[in-house]
Design an enzyme around this catalytic site. Structure first.
Site, mmCIF file in Angstrom:
data_model
loop_
_atom_site.group_PDB
_atom_site.id
_atom_site.type_symbol
_atom_site.label_atom_id
_atom_site.label_comp_id
_atom_site.label_asym_id
_atom_site.label_seq_id
_atom_site.Cartn_x
_atom_site.Cartn_y
_atom_site.Cartn_z
ATOM 1 N N LYS A 162 0.803 -1.233 0.000
ATOM 2 C CA LYS A 162 0.000 0.000 0.000
ATOM 3 C C LYS A 162 0.833 1.280 0.000
ATOM 4 O O LYS A 162 0.440 2.275 -0.594
ATOM 5 C CB LYS A 162 -0.958 0.014 1.195
ATOM 6 C CG LYS A 162 -2.077 -1.020 1.098
ATOM 7 C CD LYS A 162 -3.037 -0.899 2.269
ATOM 8 C CE LYS A 162 -4.156 -1.912 2.169
ATOM 9 N NZ LYS A 162 -5.184 -1.698 3.205
ATOM 10 N N ASP A 219 -10.333 2.653 2.442
ATOM 11 C CA ASP A 219 -10.488 1.955 3.731
ATOM 12 C C ASP A 219 -11.314 2.776 4.724
ATOM 13 O O ASP A 219 -12.149 2.230 5.443
ATOM 14 C CB ASP A 219 -9.121 1.631 4.346
ATOM 15 C CG ASP A 219 -8.422 0.479 3.634
ATOM 16 O OD1 ASP A 219 -9.118 -0.362 3.043
ATOM 17 O OD2 ASP A 219 -7.178 0.436 3.666
#
Ligand code: ATR
Length: 279
Positions: free
Chosen positions: A71, A108
């Site tokens: 990420k 997220d």
């Protein structure tokens, strides 16, 4: 579903990627909405992650999800970050734009909030302070999302205090860092309690946190979803707090990517939830 030569293609890049539930999740939606598309696992080792991300336009990919441990590399590799990715310092969704450039997003925090709102009807970020336990990558996106959505303050507790302080400094306001030993005192003020650590996951010990001081009105949620009912959620439920399990965050964070790559706004349903959990 049969895939044609014109199929839109996306996937999830990770290492290892074999345990990811995303192919099942997106596969369900592709089938449900009759999209001529494919969503595949992309098993990419860390040293090749940047190269693999840069190759997406050449391969004709619409984009991909990015999971552990890529990420941060993804955030450093894409051409442009949206606000959510900049704030989280990490990218979980890459979109190949019309001109072939790469945009990095982080959904997220969105998934976290949508799951809470769906699971605890009437919950609002501005109801009061949120206590967030843990200061890893997931915590970063969640803290930013809570503050952006109106939480008056986030009380952050982490076993390693410096990591919490770094997170608070990066977020730039709205976060009060407390010592790990003070974590139970912090609960007295909480309208929301979030576990972002790995504690409580199958094979890990439960989160070491007594809920004695937590107000009965507080909502409790966990990002761990194996098991669905973590010891923390079990304890909270037993004392009458409303609880929201973590699998919904996974389902909701996937929505923006699916919409961007395949052109359909997908819905999170009970059937989807059962299908993904049944993997
Ligand atoms: P991420 O992938 O989200 O970045 P991570 O870096 O593994 O995850 O962080 C996981 C979180 O769980 C961290 O907040 C970590 O605390 P430290 O910063 O002190 O390492 C927390 N964590 C892991 N094991 C823990 C334990 N036994 N007790 C309390 N917290 C723990």
């Amino acid at each position: 579903m049969i895939v044609s030569g014109k199929a839109k293609v996306a996937g999830v890049m990770g290492w290892p990627v074999g345990h990811s539930r995303s192919p099942r999740l997106h596969g369900f939606w592709l089938d449900r909405y009759g999209v001529d598309g494919a969503y595949v696992p992309l098993s990419v080792p860390p040293e090749r992650a940047a190269e693999a991300i840069r190759a997406l336009p050449a391969l004709g990919f619409r984009g991909c999800n990015v999971t552990v441990p890529h990420k941060e590399v993804a955030a450093a590799t894409v051409d442009r970050l949206d606000d959510s990715a900049r704030r989280a310092g990490a990218v979980n969704t890459v979109v190949v734009l019309e001109d072939g450039t790469l945009e990095g997003r982080n959904t997220d925090g969105f998934g976290f909030l949508e799951n809470l709102k769906a699971g605890a009807r009437g919950w609002r970020a501005d109801a009061g302070p949120a206590v967030v336990v843990g200061a890893g990558g997931a915590a970063r996106a969640i803290v930013a999302a809570l503050l952006d959505d109106g939480a008056p303050e986030v009380l952050l507790v982490n076993r390693t205090r410096e990591r919490a302080e770094q997170l608070a400094a990066d977020i730039g306001g709205g976060v009060r860092v407390l010592d790990w030993v003070s974590r139970e005192t912090a609960l007295a003020e909480a309208a929301l309690l979030v576990n972002t650590t790995t504690q409580g996951m199958a094979g890990h010990p439960p989160l070491d946190l007594s809920l004695e001081r937590l107000p009965a009105s507080a909502v409790v949620t966990d990002i761990v979803y194996t098991p669905l009912m973590t010891p923390l959620l079990h304890d909270a439920h037993a004392r009458g707090n409303r609880v929201v399990d973590g699998v919904g965050m996974l389902l909701h964070q996937a929505r923006p990517g699916f919409a961007a790559w395949f052109g359909v706004e997908p819905e999170v349903t009970e059937e989807l939830r059962r299908f993904v959990l049944g993997a």
